[in-house]
Write a protein that holds these residues in place. Structure first.
Motif, PDB file in Angstrom:
ATOM      1  N   ILE A   1       0.842  -1.202   0.000  1.00 18.92           N
ATOM      2  CA  ILE A   1       0.000   0.000   0.000  1.00 18.92           C
ATOM      3  C   ILE A   1       0.875   1.249   0.000  1.00 18.92           C
ATOM      4  O   ILE A   1       0.606   2.227  -0.715  1.00 18.92           O
ATOM      5  N   ALA A   2       1.949   1.222   0.792  1.00 14.16           N
ATOM      6  CA  ALA A   2       2.859   2.371   0.867  1.00 14.16           C
ATOM      7  C   ALA A   2       3.465   2.685  -0.489  1.00 14.16           C
ATOM      8  O   ALA A   2       3.668   3.850  -0.845  1.00 14.16           O
ATOM      9  N   ALA A   3       3.742   1.637  -1.277  1.00 14.29           N
ATOM     10  CA  ALA A   3       4.343   1.832  -2.594  1.00 14.29           C
ATOM     11  C   ALA A   3       3.421   2.604  -3.532  1.00 14.29           C
ATOM     12  O   ALA A   3       3.886   3.282  -4.456  1.00 14.29           O
ATOM     13  N   ASN A   4       2.126   2.502  -3.273  1.00 14.49           N
ATOM     14  CA  ASN A   4       1.142   3.203  -4.104  1.00 14.49           C
ATOM     15  C   ASN A   4       0.796   4.587  -3.556  1.00 14.49           C
ATOM     16  O   ASN A   4      -0.082   5.264  -4.096  1.00 14.49           O
ATOM     17  N   ASN A   5       1.476   4.995  -2.488  1.00 13.85           N
ATOM     18  CA  ASN A   5       1.170   6.284  -1.863  1.00 13.85           C
ATOM     19  C   ASN A   5       2.429   7.100  -1.597  1.00 13.85           C
ATOM     20  O   ASN A   5       2.479   7.892  -0.655  1.00 13.85           O
ATOM     21  N   LEU A   6       3.431   6.900  -2.442  1.00 10.37           N
ATOM     22  CA  LEU A   6       4.706   7.589  -2.234  1.00 10.37           C
ATOM     23  C   LEU A   6       4.595   9.104  -2.409  1.00 10.37           C
ATOM     24  O   LEU A   6       5.344   9.859  -1.800  1.00 10.37           O
ATOM     25  N   ASP A   7       3.641   9.534  -3.228  1.00  9.93           N
ATOM     26  CA  ASP A   7       3.530  10.957  -3.529  1.00  9.93           C
ATOM     27  C   ASP A   7       2.557  11.686  -2.612  1.00  9.93           C
ATOM     28  O   ASP A   7       2.222  12.846  -2.848  1.00  9.93           O
ATOM     29  N   LYS A   8       2.085  10.996  -1.561  1.00 13.74           N
ATOM     30  CA  LYS A   8       1.096  11.601  -0.677  1.00 13.74           C
ATOM     31  C   LYS A   8       1.681  11.790   0.720  1.00 13.74           C
ATOM     32  O   LYS A   8       2.684  11.165   1.084  1.00 13.74           O
ATOM     33  N   GLN A   9       1.015  12.631   1.503  1.00 12.85           N
ATOM     34  CA  GLN A   9       1.481  12.889   2.871  1.00 12.85           C
ATOM     35  C   GLN A   9       0.949  11.805   3.816  1.00 12.85           C
ATOM     36  O   GLN A   9       0.054  12.027   4.632  1.00 12.85           O
ATOM     37  N   ILE A  10       1.521  10.624   3.676  1.00 14.68           N
ATOM     38  CA  ILE A  10       1.121   9.469   4.490  1.00 14.68           C
ATOM     39  C   ILE A  10       2.385   8.751   4.942  1.00 14.68           C
ATOM     40  O   ILE A  10       3.307   8.542   4.158  1.00 14.68           O
ATOM     41  N   GLU A  11       2.422   8.385   6.217  1.00 14.04           N
ATOM     42  CA  GLU A  11       3.525   7.594   6.757  1.00 14.04           C
ATOM     43  C   GLU A  11       2.989   6.282   7.316  1.00 14.04           C
ATOM     44  O   GLU A  11       1.887   6.239   7.872  1.00 14.04           O
ATOM     45  N   PHE A  12       3.797   5.239   7.174  1.00 14.06           N
ATOM     46  CA  PHE A  12       3.429   3.917   7.682  1.00 14.06           C
ATOM     47  C   PHE A  12       4.475   3.485   8.706  1.00 14.06           C
ATOM     48  O   PHE A  12       5.657   3.355   8.378  1.00 14.06           O
ATOM     49  N   HIS A  13       4.034   3.281   9.947  1.00 19.91           N
ATOM     50  CA  HIS A  13       4.942   2.954  11.044  1.00 19.91           C
ATOM     51  C   HIS A  13       4.660   1.537  11.549  1.00 19.91           C
ATOM     52  O   HIS A  13       3.530   1.233  11.939  1.00 19.91           O
ATOM     53  N   LEU A  14       5.692   0.696  11.532  1.00 17.55           N
ATOM     54  CA  LEU A  14       5.553  -0.697  11.965  1.00 17.55           C
ATOM     55  C   LEU A  14       6.362  -0.917  13.231  1.00 17.55           C
ATOM     56  O   LEU A  14       7.581  -0.704  13.245  1.00 17.55           O
ATOM     57  N   ILE A  15       5.668  -1.330  14.296  1.00 13.29           N
ATOM     58  CA  ILE A  15       6.304  -1.589  15.589  1.00 13.29           C
ATOM     59  C   ILE A  15       6.328  -3.088  15.833  1.00 13.29           C
ATOM     60  O   ILE A  15       5.291  -3.753  15.745  1.00 13.29           O
ATOM     61  N   GLY A  16       7.492  -3.614  16.151  1.00 10.78           N
ATOM     62  CA  GLY A  16       7.616  -5.036  16.447  1.00 10.78           C
ATOM     63  C   GLY A  16       8.854  -5.606  15.785  1.00 10.78           C
ATOM     64  O   GLY A  16       9.444  -4.996  14.883  1.00 10.78           O
ATOM     65  N   GLY A  17       9.249  -6.774  16.235  1.00 10.48           N
ATOM     66  CA  GLY A  17      10.414  -7.438  15.671  1.00 10.48           C
ATOM     67  C   GLY A  17      10.133  -8.896  15.404  1.00 10.48           C
ATOM     68  O   GLY A  17       9.076  -9.419  15.783  1.00 10.48           O
ATOM     69  N   PRO A  18      11.040  -9.588  14.729  1.00  9.88           N
ATOM     70  CA  PRO A  18      10.860 -11.015  14.450  1.00  9.88           C
ATOM     71  C   PRO A  18      11.010 -11.854  15.712  1.00  9.88           C
ATOM     72  O   PRO A  18      11.690 -11.441  16.656  1.00  9.88           O
ATOM     73  N   ASN A  19      10.380 -13.035  15.711  1.00  9.73           N
ATOM     74  CA  ASN A  19      10.421 -13.895  16.898  1.00  9.73           C
ATOM     75  C   ASN A  19      10.946 -15.298  16.608  1.00  9.73           C
ATOM     76  O   ASN A  19      10.815 -16.197  17.445  1.00  9.73           O
ATOM     77  N   SER A  20      11.513 -15.506  15.423  1.00  2.77           N
ATOM     78  CA  SER A  20      12.050 -16.810  15.053  1.00  2.77           C
ATOM     79  C   SER A  20      13.018 -16.624  13.893  1.00  2.77           C
ATOM     80  O   SER A  20      13.098 -15.543  13.287  1.00  2.77           O
ATOM     81  N   ASP A  21      13.743 -17.681  13.552  1.00  2.00           N
ATOM     82  CA  ASP A  21      14.669 -17.602  12.422  1.00  2.00           C
ATOM     83  C   ASP A  21      13.913 -17.333  11.129  1.00  2.00           C
ATOM     84  O   ASP A  21      14.371 -16.547  10.281  1.00  2.00           O
ATOM     85  N   ALA A  22      12.745 -17.984  10.973  1.00  2.00           N
ATOM     86  CA  ALA A  22      11.934 -17.764   9.776  1.00  2.00           C
ATOM     87  C   ALA A  22      11.469 -16.314   9.710  1.00  2.00           C
ATOM     88  O   ALA A  22      11.444 -15.701   8.634  1.00  2.00           O
ATOM     89  N   ALA A  23      11.118 -15.761  10.868  1.00  3.18           N
ATOM     90  CA  ALA A  23      10.663 -14.373  10.914  1.00  3.18           C
ATOM     91  C   ALA A  23      11.804 -13.404  10.611  1.00  3.18           C
ATOM     92  O   ALA A  23      11.593 -12.352  10.001  1.00  3.18           O
ATOM     93  N   VAL A  24      13.022 -13.754  11.036  1.00  2.03           N
ATOM     94  CA  VAL A  24      14.185 -12.918  10.721  1.00  2.03           C
ATOM     95  C   VAL A  24      14.383 -12.857   9.208  1.00  2.03           C
ATOM     96  O   VAL A  24      14.637 -11.783   8.641  1.00  2.03           O
ATOM     97  N   ASN A  25      14.253 -14.004   8.543  1.00  3.48           N
ATOM     98  CA  ASN A  25      14.389 -14.036   7.077  1.00  3.48           C
ATOM     99  C   ASN A  25      13.281 -13.224   6.414  1.00  3.48           C
ATOM    100  O   ASN A  25      13.522 -12.535   5.415  1.00  3.48           O
ATOM    101  N   TYR A  26      12.083 -13.305   6.954  1.00  8.10           N
ATOM    102  CA  TYR A  26      10.963 -12.532   6.418  1.00  8.10           C
ATOM    103  C   TYR A  26      11.218 -11.035   6.601  1.00  8.10           C
ATOM    104  O   TYR A  26      10.969 -10.235   5.696  1.00  8.10           O
TER     105      TYR A  26
END
Length: 382
Positions: A222-247
């Protein structure tokens, strides 16, 4: 006279059961930096159980800082785990400790497996397993976690589904049910904020573990489609496994490749930091289809954030069209988010309605339901 004598005897029994302290072991670790949902839930319940009727015991990891809220609480006991052998300590307390009830017996799969094997040899106590996912979702958990959860659901004295949808699901599939007790929110901590003075950019926030089943990659799309607008996307959190680290690495590569300067990864944050970032934001979004009753939606709503969630898990925390939107497809999620971004008045109206809606989920009310459940179970056994 016999009837009167029987009534008096029953009243005396009830008096002593209710009057004596009920000792509860919450089988979780309460390190200050442990943001596991079950750990946070257990702390909030223990803090609010009536101090004249309940004592609570919780574990603290080796060389870890204690959640400061639990310090110097007369009816809360902290078991300090050793550097080695923490699992053995948990098992010993579950089997031999002087407790009337054990909550979250499935929290540690290795300990839970041994506990259920040895439980017939231990002193009797009530076992209580909250169910926080649907029957289908429980099967999709990692193999060991799924097996342990189903084992505890089958063997526990009481199961506590956190929504009516989860309760009905387990009744239909296993014939197992218990009283519905939702998770809660501290509305004295997550306070409503009037956002009429907020200035652009519009801030969209996600809070959760960065893992594939939470689907934060949809936010980046969604953020990629809103680069020219006054919108910010904030993600809080971290990975909890090796698979999540790769993701997580894939998400960071996507951000770099598409030059998503409107996307910000903040990593894991404390409850205070999450609250502060929520109050500075304008919309909460949770792209996951794999939830029960997401506590973060209660916290976001309490601060006045309209929420966008998926319909798959029937959460009661969001009322579609009133406190936010409940969507069925990724396209609908993007459309509803676009609507809220462009309509400040609707955001504000939904935020007020959401804060009002989640007042009934305050932990004080939820802890009272736990008190009633525990006392009723002990009366049944009298």
């Amino acid at each position: 006279m016999t009837f009167i004598t029987d009534v008096i005897s029953i009243n005396i029994i009830v008096f002593f059961i209710v009057a004596r302290m009920i000792n509860v072991l919450f089988n979780v670790s309460v390190n200050d930096d442990n943001f596991n949902a079950q750990s946070l839930n257990a702390r909030d319940i223990a803090l609010r159980l009536h101090s004249d009727r309940f004592t609570s015991t919780l574990f603290l990891g080796w060389n870890q800082k204690l959640d400061p809220r639990l310090k110097e609480k007369k009816n809360i006991k902290i078991m300090h785990m050793p550097r080695r052998g923490g699992s053995l300590m948990q098992l010993r307390e579950m089997l031999l400790g002087n407790y009337d009830a054990i909550v979250y017996p499935a929290q540690n799969p290795r300990v839970a497996s041994l506990f259920w094997k040895l439980k017939p040899l231990a002193r009797k106590r009530l076992t209580v397993e909250p169910i926080e996912v649907s029957f289908e979702q429980a099967h999709k958990l990692p193999s060991r976690q799924s097996k342990t959860l189903f084992q505890s659901i089958h063997k526990s004295d009481v199961t506590i589904p956190i929504t009516d949808a989860i309760r009905n699901d387990f009744i239909n599939n296993l014939g197992i049910s218990g009283p519905t007790i939702p998770v809660g929110v501290d509305t004295s901590f997550f306070k409503f904020v009037d956002r009429r003075g907020h200035q652009p950019p519009c801030k969209v926030i996600f809070v959760g573990t960065i893992q594939e089943r939470k689907r934060p990659h949809l936010i980046l799309e969604i953020a990629a489609n809103n680069l020219d607008k006054q919108i910010e996307f904030h993600l809080i959190g971290g990975p909890n496994s090796d698979a999540a680290v790769n993701y997580m690495k894939k998400l960071m590569a996507m951000k770099e490749r598409q030059n998503l300067k409107n996307v910000f990864f903040h990593g894991p944050k404390s409850q205070i930091e999450i609250r502060d970032m929520m109050t500075q934001s304008d919309i909460f979004i949770l792209p996951s289809r794999f939830e029960g009753l997401p506590k973060v939606t209660l916290e976001a709503a309490a601060t006045g954030l309209p929420c966008i969630v998926f319909a798959d898990y029937n959460t009661p925390s969001v009322i579609d069209g009133v406190t936010g939107f409940v969507v069925s497809t990724e396209e609908e999620m993007a459309m509803r988010l676009k609507l809220l971004i462009s309509n400040i008045e609707q955001r504000l109206t939904m935020g007020v309605a959401g804060a009002r809606h989640v007042q009934s989920y305050d932990w004080v009310n939820i802890a009272h339901l736990w008190e009633q459940m525990l006392e009723n179970e002990f009366l049944k056994k009298a």
